[in-house]
Design a protein around this motif. Sequence first.
Motif, short mmCIF file in Angstrom:
data_model
loop_
_atom_site.label_atom_id
_atom_site.label_comp_id
_atom_site.label_asym_id
_atom_site.label_seq_id
_atom_site.Cartn_x
_atom_site.Cartn_y
_atom_site.Cartn_z
N GLY A 1 -111.40 40.58 -14.09
CA GLY A 1 -110.84 41.70 -13.36
C GLY A 1 -110.71 42.95 -14.21
N LEU A 2 -111.51 43.06 -15.26
CA LEU A 2 -111.49 44.17 -16.21
C LEU A 2 -110.15 44.31 -16.93
CD1 LEU A 2 -113.51 46.93 -14.30
CD2 LEU A 2 -114.36 45.16 -15.85
N GLN A 3 -109.38 43.23 -16.97
CA GLN A 3 -108.10 43.26 -17.67
C GLN A 3 -108.32 43.35 -19.18
OE1 GLN A 3 -105.02 40.47 -16.34
NE2 GLN A 3 -106.54 39.77 -14.84
N ASP A 4 -107.40 44.00 -19.85
CA ASP A 4 -107.47 44.18 -21.30
C ASP A 4 -106.88 42.95 -21.98
OD1 ASP A 4 -107.96 45.63 -23.69
OD2 ASP A 4 -105.87 46.24 -23.74
N ILE A 5 -107.63 41.84 -21.91
CA ILE A 5 -107.16 40.58 -22.49
C ILE A 5 -108.30 39.92 -23.27
CG2 ILE A 5 -105.39 40.14 -20.75
CD1 ILE A 5 -107.33 38.23 -19.35
N GLU A 6 -107.92 39.04 -24.18
CA GLU A 6 -108.83 38.21 -24.95
C GLU A 6 -109.94 39.02 -25.62
OE1 GLU A 6 -109.94 35.15 -22.18
OE2 GLU A 6 -107.88 34.44 -22.00
N GLU A 7 -111.21 38.63 -25.40
CA GLU A 7 -112.33 39.28 -26.09
C GLU A 7 -112.43 40.77 -25.75
OE1 GLU A 7 -112.93 36.64 -23.97
OE2 GLU A 7 -113.57 34.99 -25.25
N ARG A 8 -112.11 41.11 -24.51
CA ARG A 8 -112.17 42.51 -24.07
C ARG A 8 -111.15 43.34 -24.86
NH1 ARG A 8 -114.61 44.89 -19.69
NH2 ARG A 8 -115.37 42.89 -19.01
N ARG A 9 -109.98 42.80 -25.10
CA ARG A 9 -108.96 43.51 -25.88
C ARG A 9 -109.44 43.71 -27.32
NH1 ARG A 9 -102.66 42.65 -25.65
NH2 ARG A 9 -103.24 43.72 -23.77
N LYS A 10 -110.01 42.67 -27.92
CA LYS A 10 -110.52 42.78 -29.28
C LYS A 10 -111.60 43.85 -29.37
CE LYS A 10 -109.50 38.01 -30.41
NZ LYS A 10 -110.06 36.67 -30.53
#
Length: 77
Positions: free
Chosen positions: A23-32
């Motif tokens: 959902g394009l959330q800023d979590i896990e790999e996307r946050r990194k």
Amino acid sequence: MEILTRAIANEYRDRALLLPSNGLQDIEERRKLREELQARCNLTELQAVNIINGFHIPDYVRIAEVRAAKEAEEHEN
């Protein structure tokens, strides 16, 4: 620190496309990935999130160019 370019922005957007969307959330790999882009180009969290999601890239590149030109001018004076 590097100046944000279209190539850098596209690199991070392309890397994000390979990640689970979540959902394009800023979590896990996307946050990194976002944190890496922020540190690399001295961006705000919002700018980095938008770039990773493919939003407003030309605007952010232009902002970075103007900021870099201003800083260069200040160092000359």
